[in-house]
Motif scaffolding. Structure first.
Motif, PDB file in Angstrom:
ATOM      1  N   SER A 180     -13.180   8.821   6.759  1.00  0.00           N
ATOM      2  CA  SER A 180     -13.332   8.731   8.034  1.00  0.00           C
ATOM      3  C   SER A 180     -14.549   7.981   8.477  1.00  0.00           C
ATOM      4  O   SER A 180     -15.582   7.776   7.580  1.00  0.00           O
ATOM      5  CB  SER A 180     -13.419  10.144   8.740  1.00  0.00           C
ATOM      6  N   VAL A 211     -16.672  16.113   6.451  1.00  0.00           N
ATOM      7  CA  VAL A 211     -15.162  15.354   6.781  1.00  0.00           C
ATOM      8  C   VAL A 211     -15.009  14.724   5.834  1.00  0.00           C
ATOM      9  O   VAL A 211     -15.900  14.063   5.016  1.00  0.00           O
ATOM     10  CB  VAL A 211     -15.508  14.872   8.495  1.00  0.00           C
ATOM     11  N   LYS A 216     -16.987  10.947  12.242  1.00  0.00           N
ATOM     12  CA  LYS A 216     -17.579  11.892  11.286  1.00  0.00           C
ATOM     13  C   LYS A 216     -19.002  12.161  11.931  1.00  0.00           C
ATOM     14  O   LYS A 216     -19.606  11.485  12.189  1.00  0.00           O
ATOM     15  CB  LYS A 216     -17.575  11.334   9.922  1.00  0.00           C
ATOM     16  N   GLU A 219     -22.378  13.559  11.067  1.00  0.00           N
ATOM     17  CA  GLU A 219     -23.366  13.809   9.924  1.00  0.00           C
ATOM     18  C   GLU A 219     -24.452  14.605  10.761  1.00  0.00           C
ATOM     19  O   GLU A 219     -24.818  14.687  11.753  1.00  0.00           O
ATOM     20  CB  GLU A 219     -23.893  12.717   9.612  1.00  0.00           C
ATOM     21  N   THR A 261     -12.022  20.047   9.608  1.00  0.00           N
ATOM     22  CA  THR A 261     -13.253  19.767  10.266  1.00  0.00           C
ATOM     23  C   THR A 261     -14.024  21.037  10.225  1.00  0.00           C
ATOM     24  O   THR A 261     -13.881  22.290  10.440  1.00  0.00           O
ATOM     25  CB  THR A 261     -12.829  19.862  11.808  1.00  0.00           C
ATOM     26  N   THR A 270     -17.943   6.730  10.120  1.00  0.00           N
ATOM     27  CA  THR A 270     -19.363   7.586  10.474  1.00  0.00           C
ATOM     28  C   THR A 270     -19.942   7.372  11.712  1.00  0.00           C
ATOM     29  O   THR A 270     -20.270   6.137  11.867  1.00  0.00           O
ATOM     30  CB  THR A 270     -20.357   7.319   9.135  1.00  0.00           C
TER      31      THR A 270
END
Length: 612
Positions: A55, A51, A91, A93, A46, A57
């Motif tokens: 995973s 990530v 995840k 962003e 992490t 998003t």
């Protein structure tokens, strides 16, 4: 320039040899991938900006953490599926906080909280996979940071779960009380937490540990004092001690437990006659006599002047119902027995048991709860389930099961597998053995050594001279469950596990692997075997009036426990459901009146059975 035919053939032969040698040292075909096994971390790392690609998003655009982000991860962890839990992790962003309605500092706090939760779930995934080192490192790191209260509670809950697995009573009591202090509703709204505190307090009292090890608070002291008051065997003495506790702790969280125990103790004090129903003739006479000897020896050891005992031979009556009515007619306050499963099943179908019963077995399937019955037994299914839990808590995840053919072996494997799979373990294969001449073959094939031998034979066929090869077992196992029905089977099978290149794997077994003879020469073949042992087996001086080396010692211990439980029947059946620390097991009463067993983990060391 072209190579000569001889050179070309020689090159081909050596290429084929290299391929075969590689195959001999590999995991047999068709087996699960090694990805995600202990030592190979697959859980994502992490950071706020990186990530893994697989995973899902999601953008964090809210003021506070939305726990639904992790609903799929939590569900997968409950199902024991670490890969699905990994894939479900959100995840984060990079997001331009200026475009949000939330002020930048609050947005950053939300993102940081989400990252902390991701780290928490990744640690849980590591643990599920068996990577305990990564788990411990991640948890230590998390605990060193400022945490939101709900995450702090999650960490405490997870620590409590692990403390239960390793049977650390002091940690369970301290963690449970800490969790309870974070709740506004107390034990009433957290009955499971209250049960954990109560169990831990009783176990600490049984071990003779002081309250300071469990936190030293007044709440902890109250639970421990209640556990001490409940240890008194004499019912009237117990009721008086519980009344004194209520006066000392009028507002304590355990006051409902104390009240229920006091009322039950007063009912136990009214029991003046016990009737023991056993088969004292016929094919089960030997077992019935052993139980009877243990029961009567415990009666004389207790010196209960106000209690009398009557013994009935169940074989002298046409049905167990007739035996029950005979005991009732003779003035029994409480009936102990019968011993056979079918008789227990027949007795429990009666619409009402006006005289309460402590049975000495239990049916395969419980149709419904009978409030007039308490069910004691030496059911090996309890051991199979405990074996799965203890092995999982020890870090095992992928196990080979070795069991005998037939109905008994199927029942043991089913009980173990249900618990093992629920926890998140896997069973890649099972070895089923029959007669002694099938033992080696069953284990060899389950370990994949049959395929390895075939590859070695193919390699030798390419050469005229002798080639030395070493077999390699399948590499996707980290433990073995040896569910032998007898000690003779265990002594025959354990050396074969070592012989077939699996000697470094931990091997777990039921108490049936121990004959109880104490013959160190005979038991040397069981060296390193981890097995469940009845408490009397680790402290044979506690077995009154019996030869601890005899084949009937376990049934003698069952009789002794039955007498002690009969004196505490109403307390064991109360809503407080106290633990009974017996000779056969640590017994916990279920809501249906079943006395579930927990045994001690032990290990054979140079032929001697020692606590583990």
């Amino acid at each position: 320039m072209l190579s000569s035919p001889y050179c070309w053939r020689t090159s081909l032969v050596w290429a084929l040899c290299a391929g075969l040698l590689a195959a001999c040292g590999s995991t047999p075909g068709g087996l699960p991938s090694r990805a995600g096994f202990p030592g190979e971390s697959r859980a994502p790392d992490t950071t706020a900006v990186q990530v893994e690609e697989y995973s899902s998003t999601l953008e964090i655009q809210t003021e506070s953490l939305d726990r639904e982000l992790f609903a799929a991860t939590r569900a997968a962890l409950q199902e024991g599926d670490w890969l699905a839990a990994t894939l479900a992790l959100p995840k984060i962003e990079p997001v331009n906080s200026d475009s949000l309605n939330t002020p930048p500092d609050e947005f950053d706090a939300s993102s940081a909280a989400t990252l902390l939760w991701i780290d928490y779930y990744k640690a849980r995934i590591d643990l599920l996979r068996g990577d305990t080192q990564s788990y411990k490192k991640a948890f230590t790191d998390l605990k060193s940071r400022p945490l939101p209260q709900d995450l702090e509670q999650e960490l405490l809950t997870q620590e409590l779960y692990l403390a239960r697995g390793r049977h650390d009573s002091n940690a369970q009591l301290a963690l449970s009380l800490q969790l309870l202090s974070l709740s506004d509703d107390g034990v009433t709204a957290n009955p499971e937490l209250g049960d954990t505190i109560w169990s831990a307090a009783q176990q600490i009292t049984q071990q003779g540990a002081g309250p300071t090890r469990a936190g030293g608070t007044r709440q902890a002291q109250g639970w421990l004092d209640l556990a001490a008051a409940n240890t008194l065997d004499n019912a009237l003495d117990g009721a008086a001690a519980l009344s004194a506790w209520e006066a000392q702790y009028p507002e304590h969280l355990a006051k409902a437990h104390a009240s229920a125990l006091r009322e039950a103790a007063l009912r136990d004090a009214q029991t003046s006659k016990l009737t023991l129903i056993l088969p004292l003739s016929g094919p089960l006479a030997t077992a019935g006599e052993a139980v009877s000897r243990g029961f009567i020896a415990a009666f004389f050891a207790a010196q209960d002047a106000d209690l009398s005992i009557d013994v009935l031979d169940s074989r002298r009556f046409e049905s167990i119902g007739d035996t029950y009515l005979e005991a009732q007619a003779k003035g029994a306050n409480l009936i102990v027995g019968p011993l056979g499963k079918r008789q227990v099943q027949e007795l429990l179908t009666r619409p009402q048991l006006t005289v309460p019963v402590l049975t000495l077995n239990r049916p395969e399937l419980m149709q419904s709860d009978n409030p007039g019955a308490l069910l004691l037994s030496l059911a090996p299914e309890d051991e199979a389930r405990q074996l799965a839990s203890d092995a999982f808590a020890g870090g095992s995840r992928r196990a080979l099961v070795i069991r005998p053919e037939g109905e008994w072996g199927e029942r043991m494997e089913t009980a173990l597998a249900e618990q093992w799979l629920q926890l998140g373990g896997h069973i890649p294969t099972t070895a089923i053995y029959g007669k002694p001449n099938t033992h080696s073959t069953a284990i060899r094939d389950a370990l994949g050594l049959g395929d390895s031998a075939q590859r070695s034979a193919a390699l030798r066929a390419l050469f005229s001279e002798r080639i030395e090869t070493t077999g390699r077992r399948r590499a996707d196992l980290d433990s073995i469950f040896l569910l032998s029905k007898t000690s003779d089977e265990a002594r025959a099978l354990k050396p074969l596990i070592n012989y077939h290149y699996a000697g470094e794997l931990p091997v777990y077994s039921l108490s049936t692997a121990d004959s109880g003879s104490g013959n160190t020469s005979l038991n040397r073949d069981l060296g390193g075997l981890r097995l469940l042992a009845m408490p009397w087996r680790l402290d044979e001086d506690t077995l009154p009036g019996a030869d601890s080396k005899s084949n009937s010692a376990a049934l003698h211990a069952l009789g002794a426990d039955a007498y002690a439980l009969a004196r505490r029947w109403w307390r064991m059946r109360s809503t407080a459901a106290p633990i009974f620390f017996g000779l056969t097991a640590e017994l916990h009463t279920s809501p249906e009146g079943i006395l579930n067993r927990r045994l001690n983990m032990a290990e054979f060391d140079r032929g001697v059975l020692r606590p583990r």
